[in-house]
Scaffold this motif. Structure first.
Motif, PDB file in Angstrom:
ATOM      1  N   GLN A  31       1.002  -1.258  -0.066  1.00  0.00           N
ATOM      2  CA  GLN A  31      -0.032   0.148   0.059  1.00  0.00           C
ATOM      3  C   GLN A  31       0.923   1.261   0.198  1.00  0.00           C
ATOM      4  O   GLN A  31       0.569   2.130  -0.750  1.00  0.00           O
ATOM      5  CB  GLN A  31      -1.002   0.077   1.271  1.00  0.00           C
TER       6      GLN A  31
ATOM      7  N   CYS B 277       1.896   2.137  -3.404  1.00  0.00           N
ATOM      8  CA  CYS B 277       1.050   2.392  -4.620  1.00  0.00           C
ATOM      9  C   CYS B 277       0.354   3.580  -4.468  1.00  0.00           C
ATOM     10  O   CYS B 277      -0.600   3.894  -5.241  1.00  0.00           O
ATOM     11  CB  CYS B 277      -0.300   1.295  -4.371  1.00  0.00           C
ATOM     12  N   THR B 278       0.758   4.508  -3.530  1.00  0.00           N
ATOM     13  CA  THR B 278       0.129   5.801  -3.582  1.00  0.00           C
ATOM     14  C   THR B 278       0.624   6.755  -4.638  1.00  0.00           C
ATOM     15  O   THR B 278       1.638   6.426  -5.225  1.00  0.00           O
ATOM     16  CB  THR B 278       0.533   6.558  -2.299  1.00  0.00           C
TER      17      THR B 278
END
Length: 438
Positions: free
Chosen positions: A408, A411-412
């Motif tokens: 996560q 994946c920003t």
């Protein structure tokens, strides 16, 4: 859906003793999916597969333990060959792989079961898709061999399908003895492998049972122009390969993903054939790793330079011979607990193998070349990753298995923008990569 067992046309019996590199990957299987924009004839594929197995009997063999050593017994046991249909299109099937939902395309080898002789070492699944395209999923136990071995076999399959002569592979009955006789006299005195202690082994088993299934695959595509700009920037002080700059570039982002970790050890898999003058037709895991320390705040340029220097001096630091000596002393129990020195069950480290440059887009059946090839990431350990060719061999796709939190974090939009800071709006990015990876 139907499954048949494809056996070599002419059964032969031989037993191949595995080496230290084989032991390190004894619980891993590799799954590649080749997409073709044509409905391929499964009967012809099965027939030519049987002919190719005459030259590569290992793929139809089974694992065994004999005299305290891991071995591959070749007696024509066979390769499960499955034919299936799907209502999905090629693009939908490729999207499912990119989203970690592509297991339906693959009849996956169970690496742990096969390691103890309880299953086949290779499986093939052919899926006819709704738009008259075809997916061929090729799954093999890593102990058979590395990517170069797999591609030698795929090229033999293609030649058999065309009725052309098959290039003779080099199969040796004792891989360890062969390498000891043919590797350069110089080499590392320190092994690059170790045996897990009881506590580490327990922790690893717990992770496999509890957390491995939660891993996600980070896939980042870098175009040719993007990589060229990286090389020009990072390589201002020395010549750097595309592999080195891409790996270093992503590792810089990996080190920023978890503020609690200041240090990791990067392990780079190196093809020993290329670096030590071994026969390119040699079948097996003729690879080992080079370790490079990663520190928080370290820029990609310095990491890429250290990777390049380590690779340039590889022959002097090759540890394949000393690794074998270490495992010979450790015995069968050591084989079971063997890992790279970079492996740390308490804190994952990236271990990256380069699967690019092997000609996957030259594979063709019925005058139809591969339109897209991808790796199905089903690695049980966080940090295992690969560099693979982009569509038509253009650019590179970096893939790595990560725990959910790190996935996560990477994946920003901010991280993605920083990762692609060398990309320009008018770069020629293949449409399929734009759809699958942004």
């Amino acid at each position: 859906m139907s499954t048949q067992l494809i056996k070599p046309e002419h059964a032969q019996r031989r037993e191949i003793r595995c080496n230290a590199a084989d032991a390190m990957v004894a619980n891993l299987a590799v799954h590649f999916i080749f997409f073709f924009e044509r409905r391929l004839d499964t009967t012809a594929l099965a027939r030519s597969l049987a002919h190719a197995l005459d030259y590569f009997p290992l793929f139809a063999g089974r694992m065994a333990v004999n005299a305290g050593a891991m071995r591959i017994r070749c007696a024509g046991q066979g390769v499960p060959f499955t034919c299936a249909r799907s209502e999905g299109t090629l693009q939908q099937a490729a999207r499912s792989v990119a989203d970690d939902r592509g297991q339906w395309l693959v009849d996956a080898v169970n690496a742990v079961a096969s390691r103890w002789g309880w299953g086949p070492l290779c499986k093939v699944r052919v899926t006819h898709l709704a738009d008259d395209s075809t997916a061929i999923a090729f799954s093999w136990h890593h102990a058979i061999g590395d990517m170069q071995t797999a591609m030698l076999f795929m090229n033999a399959w293609v030649a058999a399908a065309e009725g052309k002569p098959i290039a003779e592979p080099l199969l040796v009955d004792d891989r360890a003895a062969y390498l000891d006789a043919h590797l350069p006299a110089v080499g590392s005195c320190e092994p690059g492998v170790r045996c897990l202690g009881p506590a580490e082994l327990a922790r690893s088993v717990l992770y496999l049972a509890k957390d491995a299934r939660r891993q996600r695959t980070l896939s980042v595509y870098f175009g040719e122009e993007e990589i060229k700009r990286m090389r020009d920037t990072y390589g201002s002080r020395m010549r750097l390969s595309s592999n080195a700059v891409v790996c270093a570039h992503v590792c810089e982002a990996l080190m920023q993903a978890d503020p609690a970790v200041d240090h990791r050890r990067l392990a780079i898999v190196v093809n020993t054939r290329n670096r030590c003058g071994l026969d390119p037709m040699l079948v097996g895991n003729v690879v080992t790793t080079l370790n490079v320390d990663l520190q928080r705040g370290q820029d990609a340029r310095s990491t890429a330079e250290r990777i390049r220097r380590s690779v340039n001096g590889f022959a002097e630091h090759c540890d394949m011979r000393v690794n074998q000596q270490f495992l010979d002393r450790a015995g069968l129990l050591g084989d079971v607990r063997c890992v790279s020195t970079a492996f740390n069950p308490a804190r994952w480290n990236p271990l990256i193998t380069n699967l690019s440059g092997f000609g996957v887009y030259r594979i063709h059946f019925e005058d139809t070349f591969v339109s897209y090839c991808t790796l199905l990431m089903k690695f049980p350990v966080a940090g295992l990753g690969a560099l693979v060719d982009g569509v038509d061999g253009r650019g590179m796709l970096f893939q790595i298995a990560l725990p959910p939190r790190e996935f996560q974090a990477l994946c920003t939009p901010a991280v993605s923008e920083h990762m692609h800071r060398f990309r320009c709006a008018d770069d020629d990015i293949p449409q399929l990569h734009r759809v699958l990876h942004g």
